[in-house]
Design an enzyme around this catalytic site. Structure first.
Site, PDB file in Angstrom:
ATOM      1  N   PHE A  40       0.825  -1.211   0.000  1.00 39.28           N
ATOM      2  CA  PHE A  40       0.000   0.000   0.000  1.00 39.28           C
ATOM      3  C   PHE A  40       0.858   1.260   0.000  1.00 39.28           C
ATOM      4  O   PHE A  40       0.454   2.290   0.541  1.00 39.28           O
ATOM      5  CB  PHE A  40      -0.974  -0.011   1.185  1.00 39.28           C
ATOM      6  CG  PHE A  40      -1.798  -1.264   1.277  1.00 39.28           C
ATOM      7  CD1 PHE A  40      -2.705  -1.576   0.266  1.00 39.28           C
ATOM      8  CD2 PHE A  40      -1.657  -2.139   2.334  1.00 39.28           C
ATOM      9  CE1 PHE A  40      -3.459  -2.734   0.333  1.00 39.28           C
ATOM     10  CE2 PHE A  40      -2.404  -3.311   2.394  1.00 39.28           C
ATOM     11  CZ  PHE A  40      -3.300  -3.612   1.396  1.00 39.28           C
ATOM     12  N   ILE A  84       2.544  -7.517  -5.809  1.00 37.91           N
ATOM     13  CA  ILE A  84       2.346  -7.399  -4.360  1.00 37.91           C
ATOM     14  C   ILE A  84       0.986  -7.954  -3.942  1.00 37.91           C
ATOM     15  O   ILE A  84       0.457  -7.601  -2.900  1.00 37.91           O
ATOM     16  CB  ILE A  84       2.528  -5.942  -3.888  1.00 37.91           C
ATOM     17  CG1 ILE A  84       1.550  -4.987  -4.596  1.00 37.91           C
ATOM     18  CG2 ILE A  84       3.952  -5.484  -4.136  1.00 37.91           C
ATOM     19  CD1 ILE A  84       1.578  -3.554  -4.037  1.00 37.91           C
ATOM     20  N   THR A  87      -1.499  -8.072  -6.396  1.00 36.90           N
ATOM     21  CA  THR A  87      -2.445  -7.444  -7.309  1.00 36.90           C
ATOM     22  C   THR A  87      -2.836  -8.341  -8.476  1.00 36.90           C
ATOM     23  O   THR A  87      -3.844  -8.105  -9.131  1.00 36.90           O
ATOM     24  CB  THR A  87      -1.811  -6.183  -7.908  1.00 36.90           C
ATOM     25  OG1 THR A  87      -0.562  -6.575  -8.510  1.00 36.90           O
ATOM     26  CG2 THR A  87      -1.545  -5.140  -6.848  1.00 36.90           C
ATOM     27  N   LEU A 121      -8.008  -4.835 -17.902  1.00 35.36           N
ATOM     28  CA  LEU A 121      -7.217  -5.896 -18.539  1.00 35.36           C
ATOM     29  C   LEU A 121      -7.502  -7.282 -17.972  1.00 35.36           C
ATOM     30  O   LEU A 121      -7.228  -8.283 -18.618  1.00 35.36           O
ATOM     31  CB  LEU A 121      -5.723  -5.575 -18.419  1.00 35.36           C
ATOM     32  CG  LEU A 121      -5.322  -4.225 -19.038  1.00 35.36           C
ATOM     33  CD1 LEU A 121      -3.829  -3.974 -18.854  1.00 35.36           C
ATOM     34  CD2 LEU A 121      -5.703  -4.160 -20.516  1.00 35.36           C
ATOM     35  N   ASN A 122      -7.991  -7.332 -16.740  1.00 33.61           N
ATOM     36  CA  ASN A 122      -8.366  -8.620 -16.149  1.00 33.61           C
ATOM     37  C   ASN A 122      -9.530  -8.345 -15.197  1.00 33.61           C
ATOM     38  O   ASN A 122      -9.348  -7.710 -14.152  1.00 33.61           O
ATOM     39  CB  ASN A 122      -7.179  -9.242 -15.406  1.00 33.61           C
ATOM     40  CG  ASN A 122      -7.528 -10.589 -14.780  1.00 33.61           C
ATOM     41  OD1 ASN A 122      -8.633 -10.790 -14.268  1.00 33.61           O
ATOM     42  ND2 ASN A 122      -6.582 -11.516 -14.800  1.00 33.61           N
ATOM     43  N   THR A 125      -8.977  -9.665 -11.385  1.00 38.52           N
ATOM     44  CA  THR A 125      -8.014  -8.983 -10.510  1.00 38.52           C
ATOM     45  C   THR A 125      -8.355  -7.497 -10.384  1.00 38.52           C
ATOM     46  O   THR A 125      -8.087  -6.888  -9.353  1.00 38.52           O
ATOM     47  CB  THR A 125      -6.577  -9.177 -11.022  1.00 38.52           C
ATOM     48  OG1 THR A 125      -6.487  -8.726 -12.374  1.00 38.52           O
ATOM     49  CG2 THR A 125      -6.155 -10.636 -10.935  1.00 38.52           C
ATOM     50  N   GLY A 134      -5.120   0.599  -9.096  1.00 34.02           N
ATOM     51  CA  GLY A 134      -4.767   0.166  -7.740  1.00 34.02           C
ATOM     52  C   GLY A 134      -5.234   1.104  -6.644  1.00 34.02           C
ATOM     53  O   GLY A 134      -5.443   0.684  -5.513  1.00 34.02           O
ATOM     54  N   GLU A 135      -5.375   2.376  -6.973  1.00 32.14           N
ATOM     55  CA  GLU A 135      -5.615   3.344  -5.909  1.00 32.14           C
ATOM     56  C   GLU A 135      -6.975   4.032  -5.953  1.00 32.14           C
ATOM     57  O   GLU A 135      -7.483   4.484  -4.931  1.00 32.14           O
ATOM     58  CB  GLU A 135      -4.479   4.377  -5.904  1.00 32.14           C
ATOM     59  CG  GLU A 135      -3.211   3.735  -5.353  1.00 32.14           C
ATOM     60  CD  GLU A 135      -1.943   4.481  -5.701  1.00 32.14           C
ATOM     61  OE1 GLU A 135      -1.421   5.177  -4.830  1.00 32.14           O
ATOM     62  OE2 GLU A 135      -1.457   4.354  -6.841  1.00 32.14           O
TER      63      GLU A 135
HETATM   64 MO1  MOS Z   1       1.009   3.331  -3.904  1.00 31.32          MO
HETATM   65  S1  MOS Z   1       0.778   4.551  -2.241  1.00 31.32           S
HETATM   66  O1  MOS Z   1       1.575   4.501  -4.986  1.00 31.32           O
HETATM   67  O2  MOS Z   1       2.217   2.218  -3.579  1.00 31.32           O
END
Ligand code: MOS
Length: 709
Positions: free
Chosen positions: A234, A460, A462, A586-587, A590, A660-661
């Site tokens: 994270f 990580i 993901t 793309l998936n 996930t 991711g964010e």
């Molecule tokens: Mo994320 S806080 O950019 O690993």
């Protein structure tokens, strides 16, 4: 449907899933070998000062203890790029929890006992760990995290505010927050002559390799860093952390393979945190609900070791059209641990404040909060004036409203109850920038018809290696099961970290290019392949990082339904729904997991997560998962993530934006806005814990004086 359509976007299972669920996937602490030693750090027990003496004798007398490293006997290292890594290099203590020693022993238990037996004496100085909006030490930094200008201004924000028909002028407070990945930061290091190999729980091996080379005075090619499996980060593993330096140092000192696995209790002081942010939001609007002025000012803290400025006013430069806009950051350097990245630094706390203020403005105007956002959709990016490469915020809001059943909502606060429960719903927007960095990759076609793709990506949790194999199969026009992929090894070549929601775009661009080139070579090749196969490489330096004429961001919308218990003050999230526009997905499997994970973290930020700084001890009080409350399964009732199909030709060969964010961005505001709708009470300080909520509910029922206190 072509083979290509089938592979990109398909809900492919994680390639390492079986290894993970059967326990055979090896993490950094699990690269064992005969003679491997374990080490346990000694944290400083004062908030500011210097070490005046270390008595290691009681530790060295314990069975199994091999060495005690302190600033008195540890070798001097080269100056790191990141000053938080200069451990055991001097007596100075910049904050409580700073490592002042390391005990190396045959076993983890012996190392821990040894660390407890080391006697350290200090000379202390007065410390200041308390951030206030009017802190006399607060200054305007050169720039905020990410290189953003600390202050931007367009038009006449103050004048426009003064003449606005409707105004909101409010302050919000987001506490310090901690990343707390499942796997605490860990490194196992061993030396083979002057070659160093490290297994590190990191979001990117290239940065670790470079920093170790600098500190240990070695050419980079004598250092190998691997991060095969990483149990989350994270952001806190986005840069090398002290444990990797300590592991390499201890391994050199003892001639052993050494593992440093940080105890979770030590993480809050040494692996970064989301800095607390104090926000002042001023919005002005005309009678139609169009913004006439937007001012977002943020005060935050950093440590005395390193300047890190949470760029929380940056999303206000992207979101809404307004003729007058000012965004500003100030920071105070305190005697606190060094803050750093935590999932969506800047955007996450910034959008909590902005999206809460938009809700207040909607209430002030009597305009539906979804409609208010749609009315303020900008033509171009407000701060830069650049056209958006794509922007489907309005589609996300409309699709979210439809799926959530928003139109059935009675806009009046406190209009829905169920026994002792107040029920409410809220909305908030989300945004996160499209970031991308250069990377190298190689693809090889083998005589047996298989392919080997190598890229120093980090997975990580993901699903990165799975998605990259999909990108490769797509570019090669090959079946997915013929593509093998190797990742997370600095020996493969340079790559950016798994962070900034940029991993797939960065690694994927290089993989796509190498594979497309290989496909071209194969098309020209006739006859069987040579034994070593045919290889093609790619290096996206200069292309991936070329400045875009477009403003590139992902957008989204969150909808929350909460219940507020009038007896206990407990808030529960019944439903949380996010709709995202993030380019091509793309998936599907996930990606959904990333969005849901972000929503869950936003739910924690809204309701339970809180790191409190003890002003006397200069310490974060919550240092384990019993006191730092992240959502548990029972807290996460009904989470949904959806996306709109977004085609954007100005991104990368895959057409993807980062995912991711953005899931965490705005989700806390949606929950907070729902709590306001449920209760009629505006909470402006996170988290919304029962003590705060119940106190406010009682105040609301019995205004000041009525309680007889
Ligand atoms: Mo994320 S806080 O950019 O690993």
């Amino acid at each position: 449907m072509t083979a290509t359509d089938a592979v990109l976007g398909a809900p492919v299972e994680r390639r390492e899933g079986r290894e993970k669920v059967t326990g055979t996937a090896r993490y950094a602490a699990e690269f064992d070998a005969p003679g491997r030693a374990q080490a346990w750090p000694v944290p400083a027990t004062v908030a500011r000062g210097r070490v005046t003496g270390v008595d290691s004798a009681p530790a060295l007398a314990l069975p199994g203890v091999l060495a005690v490293l302190t600033h008195e006997n540890a070798s001097r290292l080269g100056e790191p790029d990141d000053p938080t890594l200069a451990v055991l290099q001097g007596p100075h203590v910049p904050h409580r929890g700073w490592f002042v020693g390391l005990v190396v022993a045959e076993t983890l238990e012996a190392a821990r006992a040894g660390a407890a037996a080391v006697r350290v004496t200090y000379e202390t100085e007065p410390h200041d760990v308390t951030l206030t909006a009017s802190h006399p030490g607060a200054y305007v930094p050169e720039s905020a995290n990410g290189g953003f200008a600390a202050v931007t201004k367009h038009g006449d924000p103050d004048g426009a505010l003064a003449s606005s028909a409707t105004r909101v002028d409010v302050a919000y407070s987001v506490p310090p927050l901690h990343n707390h990945p499942m796997e605490p930061h860990t490194s196992t290091a061993h030396w083979d002559g002057d070659r160093l190999t490290v297994h590190s729980s990191s979001q990117g091996t290239t940065a670790v390799q470079k920093e170790l080379a600098r500190m240990f005075g070695l050419p980079e090619d004598r250092i190998t860093v691997r991060a095969e499996h990483v149990g989350g980060g994270f952001g806190s593993k986005g840069t090398p952390r002290p444990e990797v330096v300590l592991a390499a140092m201890a391994a050199r000192e003892t001639g052993r393979r050494v593992t440093v696995a940080l105890p979770r209790r030590y993480l809050p002081a040494v692996v970064g945190h989301r800095a607390p942010t104090l926000h002042r939001l001023r919005l002005g609007a005309d009678t139609d609900g169009r913004l006439t002025s937007l001012v977002h000012e943020v005060t935050t803290h950093t440590s005395r070791v390193k300047e890190f400025v949470e760029q929380a006013a940056v999303p206000a430069r992207v979101m809404y059209g307004t003729p007058a806009l000012r965004t500003a950051h100030r920071v105070a350097a305190l005697d606190v641990p060094t803050p750093s990245w935590m999932r969506a630094p800047g955007e996450c706390p910034g959008m909590y404040a902005l999206e809460s203020a938009m809700d207040e403005l909607a209430a002030e105007l009597g305009v539906d909060p979804v409609e208010l956002r749609i009315r303020n959709e900008p033509e171009t990016e407000p701060d830069s004036g650049k056209p958006f490469s794509s922007r489907h915020l309005v589609e996300c809001l409309r699709e979210g409203a439809r799926r959530f059943g928003w139109e059935d909502r009675d806009p009046r606060p406190r209009s829905r109850t169920d026994g002792p429960l107040l029920i409410g719903s809220g909305v908030a927007s989300a945004t996160y920038p499209v970031l991308v960095s250069p990377c190298v990759a190689a693809a090889r076609a083998l005589p047996d018809g298989g392919f080997l793709v190598r890229v120093n990506a980090t997975d990580i949790g993901t699903g990165a290696r799975t998605v990259l194999a999909q990108v490769a199969a797509d570019a090669l026009g090959a079946p997915l099961d013929r593509v093998r992929i190797e990742v997370a090894d600095s020996g493969i070549g340079f790559a950016p970290m798994a962070g900034g929601s940029s991993g797939t775009a960065s690694w994927g661009s290089a993989v796509h290019e190498a594979c497309a080139r290989l496909a071209g070579r194969l098309a020209e090749h006739s006859g069987p392949l040579p034994d070593e196969g045919i290889t093609a490489e790619a290096d996206t330096s200069g292309t991936a990082d070329a400045e875009s004429p477009y403003a590139r961001h992902a957008f989204g919308a969150h909808f929350a339904e909460v219940t507020v218990d009038t007896v206990s003050g407990e808030v529960r999230v019944r439903r949380l729904l996010g709709v995202f526009a993030a380019g091509r997905i793309l998936n599907a499997r996930t990606a959904r997991s990333q969005f849901i994970g972000g929503l869950t973290m936003g739910l924690g930020m809204a309701l339970t997560e809180d790191s409190t700084m003890d002003p006397v001890f200069g310490d974060f009080v919550e240092r384990d998962l019993a006191s730092y409350h992240v959502p548990a399964h029972a807290d996460v009732a009904n989470l949904e993530a959806h996306w709109v199909d977004e085609q954007d030709a100005h991104l990368n060969p895959m057409g993807s934006k980062g995912i991711g964010e953005i899931g965490i961005v705005g989700s806390a505001a949606a929950v907070g806005n729902a709590v306001h709708h449920a209760t009629g009470i505006r909470f402006r300080e996170l988290p919304l814990t029962p003590d705060r909520v119940l106190t406010a509910l009682l105040e609301h029922e019995h205004p000041a004086g009525m309680l007889g206190v």
